[in-house]
Design an enzyme around this catalytic site. Structure first.
Site, mmCIF file in Angstrom:
data_model
loop_
_atom_site.group_PDB
_atom_site.id
_atom_site.type_symbol
_atom_site.label_atom_id
_atom_site.label_comp_id
_atom_site.label_asym_id
_atom_site.label_seq_id
_atom_site.Cartn_x
_atom_site.Cartn_y
_atom_site.Cartn_z
ATOM 1 N N ASP A 296 0.847 -1.183 0.000
ATOM 2 C CA ASP A 296 0.000 0.000 0.000
ATOM 3 C C ASP A 296 0.893 1.248 0.000
ATOM 4 O OD1 ASP A 296 -2.758 1.097 0.380
ATOM 5 O OD2 ASP A 296 -1.840 1.930 2.187
ATOM 6 N N GLU A 325 1.596 0.365 -4.912
ATOM 7 C CA GLU A 325 1.087 1.625 -5.442
ATOM 8 C C GLU A 325 2.271 2.583 -5.529
ATOM 9 O OE1 GLU A 325 -3.368 2.387 -3.913
ATOM 10 O OE2 GLU A 325 -1.921 2.349 -2.296
#
Ligand code: CA
Length: 621
Positions: A296, A325
């Site tokens: 994340d 990400e």
């Protein structure tokens, strides 16, 4: 801040906070040198001894299995930062022998790890997937994924890797009130190395969540499905109550910086935070047989840490897949040049990043749900130059975001240069848990869209994804034409918004069949997942089409030793049929007008081919 030997570089320190044996349990803690450190085991309070500046230890003689423990650092109570078993809501650590948590046959469980180019990812939230399934014995729980209806569905669809949304212990669901409906995505970590109690059948039994998580992994592995964990090391639920802060105040964070957009930002560049991340990842691999990780907000972590994790994981198995990400949610305390941003992926070999370039080219920009992408434009009203940029971004996505002589990166929406060294460093997708799901996005951006058009564009979008040389990734439920009723950020929305509607499998069989057959087509043909940039440059040739509503390309000369000589893929977003020039020949049709069948749907011959409106055509000779 007190710095110690641990802070000056390589360290042999490990976060082995609790080591159980029947004769004694040994506790260790990383805590400030000038702190007062105690550990409370059951009803006993032990003074911890300082072994090195910042290493504290205590030994509890006798058998303490099943007892709770808490560290007290200057009066602040916590289960430590690396608890492996916890009480309800993760408040206290529990002394356990982890072998007691192993389900039957666990020692024979084999990880499922593939070459990155062979991976097909399905991103899933436990509650979304099973809460509304009438056949589920354990709706919303880890165990739902051990049930035959679930395994059958996943196998039928053909995905081979499941990415589970946060499944470590998180804070936003109260485990003492599981009889009431509560929902959260879980991006609010509390105990990083323990499964979430809300997904277990008994959060009061510390071994239950561990055993059931392993049962889930075991069942998926038996079905040939790899398990990827969503890891959120970039921030915690909050600072003041976090286990990091309660054991070593102000060490693990970058001051008041909020690059996560969630109120705080951890400091991966600090030696012990880096060490924590490496050990945590290794722990999930070794104890839970996890096959990969999705980071994340990887853009909050420094490049050096991401590479150190890659290296540590490689020592276990180079086929453990890592992606993230490639952005942050706010400004980080470190400069972007040092961070795991998408543009820095060339400095992070064998780590992949999501391509928002391709996603937004297809469906429209993140910043405005009402703006359509390449899919929804109307030939009459839209600026041609704009369409040309979207087309180039889509071409970049099809090539896997690598340098390709026919892709002009000056026209690609967010990347001015190719970011991937290899196509397996790009995650190809059009939707994920964030933002609207595909159906909702198409509805929001295309006024007056009919159901028929919606389905055509949905299938066209996923054809781009599943024929991309990147690693294809889909949101759970898209194969059932999922809707979240237009909710953009459903992180705490009720089940009525987030749950899958399983009746759609019968309601829209053509949608499920298309997804299934498209995935099967990709898996059966190496040409669609060549794996290296050199092979993509050698075999992938874009065909010249003046119409910016059309992207066409050829995978030529038995690409990747494919049994098919040449494969032509034509994506047509135009509302009218288009005619495309192709190399003269006789071709079998395997995808046409909303249907996919690897065995063939007919033949075309000649040097021109017609493609139906808003659909994909795939042919081969
Ligand atoms: Ca929890």
């Amino acid at each position: 801040m007190m710095l110690s030997a641990c802070d000056s570089g390589q360290t042999s320190f490990q976060f082995d906070e609790m080591t159980y044996s029947p004769s004694e349990t040994v506790f260790k803690l990383f805590a400030p040198a000038d702190a007062q450190c105690l550990v409370v085991v059951g009803d006993d309070t032990l003074q911890m001894k300082q072994m090195a500046d910042t290493l504290w230890t205590a030994t509890a003689k006798g058998d303490h299995k099943g007892q709770t423990y808490q560290f007290l650092v200057d009066g602040q109570a916590s289960p430590g930062v690396f608890a492996k078993a916890v009480s309800v809501n993760g408040e206290k650590g529990v002394v356990v022998d982890l072998r007691d948590s192993d389900p039957e046959g666990w020692t024979n469980d084999k990880p499922v790890r593939r070459l990155p180019q062979d991976i097909v990812v399905y991103e899933m939230h436990h509650r979304d997937f099973s809460i509304n399934q009438p056949l589920a014995q354990h709706p919303g729980k880890f165990l739902a994924l051990t049930e035959s209806w679930a395994i059958e569905h996943l196998k039928q669809l053909g995905i081979n890797t499941i990415h589970i949304l946060p499944s470590y212990d998180y804070g936003s669901v109260d485990e003492t009130r599981l009889n009431e409906p509560q929902y959260n995505w879980g991006y609010d970590p509390v105990n990083y190395n323990v499964p979430e109690g809300g997904y277990s059948t008994d959060p009061y039994d510390p071994l239950c969540r561990i055993r059931e998580f392993k049962q889930m992994v075991q069942a998926l592995h038996q079905a040939g499905i790899a398990v990827i964990l969503d890891v959120v090391y970039n921030h915690t639920y909050d600072i003041d109550h976090s286990n990091f802060q309660r054991t070593y105040p102000d060490y693990y964070y970058r001051g008041d910086s909020n690059g996560s957009g969630c109120g705080n930002e951890t400091a991966s560049e600090k030696p012990m935070m880096r060490q924590f991340m490496i050990e945590s990842v290794k722990y999930w691999i070794n104890e839970y047989h996890i096959d990969g990780f999705r980071f994340d907000l990887m853009g909050c972590h420094d490049i050096e840490t991401m590479n150190a994790i890659r290296q540590a994981v490689d020592e276990i198995d180079p086929n453990i897949f890592i992606y993230g990400e490639g952005w942050s949610a706010g400004a980080c305390a470190l400069p972007n040049e040092l961070l795991g941003m998408k543009a820095n992926i060339p400095q992070m070999p064998r780590i992949a990043a999501f391509s928002d370039d391709m996603r937004d080219a297809l469906r429209g920009p993140f910043s405005d749900d009402t703006v359509e992408g390449w899919l929804g434009r109307s030939a009459v009203s839209d600026c041609e130059a704009d369409m040309n940029l979207l087309k180039e971004s889509l071409k970049a996505g099809i090539a896997g975001m690598i340098a390709h002589p026919q892709v002009d990166y000056s026209k690609v929406n967010y990347s001015s240069a190719p970011y991937a060294l290899e196509p397996t460093q790009m995650m190809a997708y059009v939707s994920c848990h964030d933002d609207m799901c595909l159906v909702d996005r198409l509805k929001a951006s295309i006024s007056g869209i009919t159901e028929e058009e919606l389905i055509r564009l949905d299938l066209l979008a996923q054809t781009a994804v599943f024929t991309s040389q990147g690693v294809p990734f889909m949101l759970s439920g898209e194969e059932l034409l999922r809707t979240k009723q237009g909710v953009h950020n459903s992180f705490e929305s009720p089940d009525s918004i987030n749950r899958l509607d399983w009746q759609n499998k019968e309601r829209y069989p053509q949608v499920f069949d298309y997804y299934k057959n498209l995935i099967a087509l990709r898996k059966a043909h190496p040409a669609f997942h060549l794996g290296t940039a050199d092979l993509v440059r050698l075999h992938l040739e874009f065909l010249t089409v003046e119409n910016d509503f059309v992207v066409a390309y050829r995978l030529k000369d038995h690409a990747g030793s494919d049994e098919w000589q040449d494969i032509i893929v034509i994506l047509n977003a135009d509302k009218s049929p288009v005619t495309v020039d192709i190399p003269k020949g006789r071709y079998s049709v395997v995808c046409c007008d909303g249907k996919v069948d690897e065995q063939g749907l007919g033949e075309v011959t000649g040097s021109k081919v017609q493609v139906s409106p808003q659909s994909a055509l795939i042919i081969h000779n």
